[in-house]
Every structure is written in structure tokens, then in C-alpha cells.
Motif scaffolding. Structure first.
Motif, PDB file in Angstrom:
ATOM      1  N   LYS A   2       0.847  -1.197   0.000  1.00 51.95           N
ATOM      2  CA  LYS A   2       0.000   0.000   0.000  1.00 51.95           C
ATOM      3  C   LYS A   2       0.875   1.236   0.000  1.00 51.95           C
ATOM      4  CE  LYS A   2      -4.239  -1.744   1.604  1.00 51.95           C
ATOM      5  NZ  LYS A   2      -5.385  -1.590   2.422  1.00 51.95           N
ATOM      6  N   THR A   3       0.386   2.256  -0.672  1.00 51.44           N
ATOM      7  CA  THR A   3       1.104   3.511  -0.832  1.00 51.44           C
ATOM      8  C   THR A   3       0.125   4.653  -0.610  1.00 51.44           C
ATOM      9  OG1 THR A   3       2.510   2.497  -2.507  1.00 51.44           O
ATOM     10  CG2 THR A   3       2.417   4.875  -2.498  1.00 51.44           C
ATOM     11  N   LYS A   4       0.591   5.723  -0.017  1.00 52.22           N
ATOM     12  CA  LYS A   4      -0.218   6.943   0.038  1.00 52.22           C
ATOM     13  C   LYS A   4       0.172   7.775  -1.171  1.00 52.22           C
ATOM     14  CE  LYS A   4      -1.681  10.918   2.519  1.00 52.22           C
ATOM     15  NZ  LYS A   4      -1.628  11.802   3.621  1.00 52.22           N
ATOM     16  N   LYS A  20      -4.958   6.320  -0.081  1.00 50.86           N
ATOM     17  CA  LYS A  20      -4.193   5.092  -0.270  1.00 50.86           C
ATOM     18  C   LYS A  20      -4.368   4.529  -1.671  1.00 50.86           C
ATOM     19  CE  LYS A  20      -4.032   3.822   4.523  1.00 50.86           C
ATOM     20  NZ  LYS A  20      -4.250   2.811   5.532  1.00 50.86           N
ATOM     21  N   LYS A 118       3.890   9.851  -4.637  1.00 50.00           N
ATOM     22  CA  LYS A 118       3.672   8.624  -3.871  1.00 50.00           C
ATOM     23  C   LYS A 118       4.664   8.504  -2.716  1.00 50.00           C
ATOM     24  CE  LYS A 118       6.129   6.292  -7.542  1.00 50.00           C
ATOM     25  NZ  LYS A 118       6.202   5.222  -8.461  1.00 50.00           N
ATOM     26  N   ASN A 120       5.358   5.345   0.319  1.00 52.51           N
ATOM     27  CA  ASN A 120       4.885   4.062   0.836  1.00 52.51           C
ATOM     28  C   ASN A 120       4.639   4.141   2.341  1.00 52.51           C
ATOM     29  OD1 ASN A 120       7.287   3.309   2.295  1.00 52.51           O
ATOM     30  ND2 ASN A 120       8.211   2.627   0.380  1.00 52.51           N
ATOM     31  N   GLU A 121       3.882   3.177   2.878  1.00 55.41           N
ATOM     32  CA  GLU A 121       3.466   3.186   4.277  1.00 55.41           C
ATOM     33  C   GLU A 121       4.644   3.164   5.233  1.00 55.41           C
ATOM     34  OE1 GLU A 121       0.252   3.345   5.687  1.00 55.41           O
ATOM     35  OE2 GLU A 121      -0.306   3.921   3.664  1.00 55.41           O
TER      36      GLU A 121
END
Length: 128
Positions: A2-4, A20, A118, A120-121
């Protein structure tokens, strides 16, 4: 993973999406999938080009490659509209994708400029 992400329309300086995204990577591409209440977005990021799919009441499929004329289409309940795509800027980096393109249909044209950021978490947790 998952990426924001944040998708910004640079012409209007409007945030199109922030939240997300699911990211899948392989040797040839990085695929980002994200959605809001109205649309599902799929960005397939390749080294030399980008495929953007937007799924809603009208489904948009664009193939973009810098300094090349490519094809796209919009599919609706009433049929398909074919488009010509002309990409003038395509930059990719670990943290963003930037694309500037023009869509042409007959004598009509419309310009677009998007940046998708982007993070990432894991990076998000390291900040706090």
C-alpha cells in the motif's frame, strides 16, 4: 504494497485524489490502483510510457508516450469515442510521475498536466 498518493491536476492546481493506493511492481512496470466514490484509477507506469485507465460512468483508456502520437478512447453506454494522444512531457521518479499531454478528437483538443506523488506506508511511519 500500500502507498499513500496524491494526484494533482497542475492546470487547475486541484487535488484530484489523496489517499491510499495499491501498488504492484514487476520488472517492466509499476501499477497503481486507487479509487474514490466516483472513479477507479489505474496507472500503469513503464520506463518509456504510461497507461491511464479511469473507470466510472465513462471509461477512459489512454496510452501515453513522450514525443509520440498514441491512441486512446472513451467508452460510454452510447459507444466508443476514439482519441489521439500527444504527450509532451513524461517524467518518472521513485516518488512521482509527471505527465503533460493533449487529447485530440477531430478539431477539438484538450490539454492535461498531472503529477502523481507517492509515499509508501513504511516511509510514513518513519516520519512520526
Amino acid at each position: 504494497m500500500k502507498t499513500k498518493i496524491q494526484l494533482i491536476d497542475k492546470i487547475s492546481n486541484q487535488v484530484i485524489y489523496e489517499g491510499k493506493a495499491l501498488i504492484e511492481s514487476d520488472l517492466s512496470k509499476e501499477k497503481l490502483v486507487f479509487q474514490d466514490e466516483e472513479r477507479t484509477y489505474v496507472w500503469k507506469v513503464f520506463e518509456k510510457g504510461l497507461i491511464i485507465e479511469t473507470i466510472s460512468e465513462a471509461n477512459v483508456h489512454l496510452t501515453l508516450r513522450q514525443d509520440h502520437s498514441t491512441q486512446g478512447h472513451i467508452r460510454t453506454d452510447f459507444g466508443q469515442i476514439d482519441l489521439q494522444c500527444s504527450t509532451t512531457l513524461y517524467k518518472i521518479d521513485k516518488n512521482y510521475v509527471e505527465v503533460v499531454y493533449e487529447l485530440l478528437q477531430g478539431k477539438d483538443s484538450q490539454n492535461f498536466h498531472f503529477i502523481l506523488y507517492k509515499m509508501n506506508e513504511e516511509e510514513l511511519h518513519e516520519i512520526h
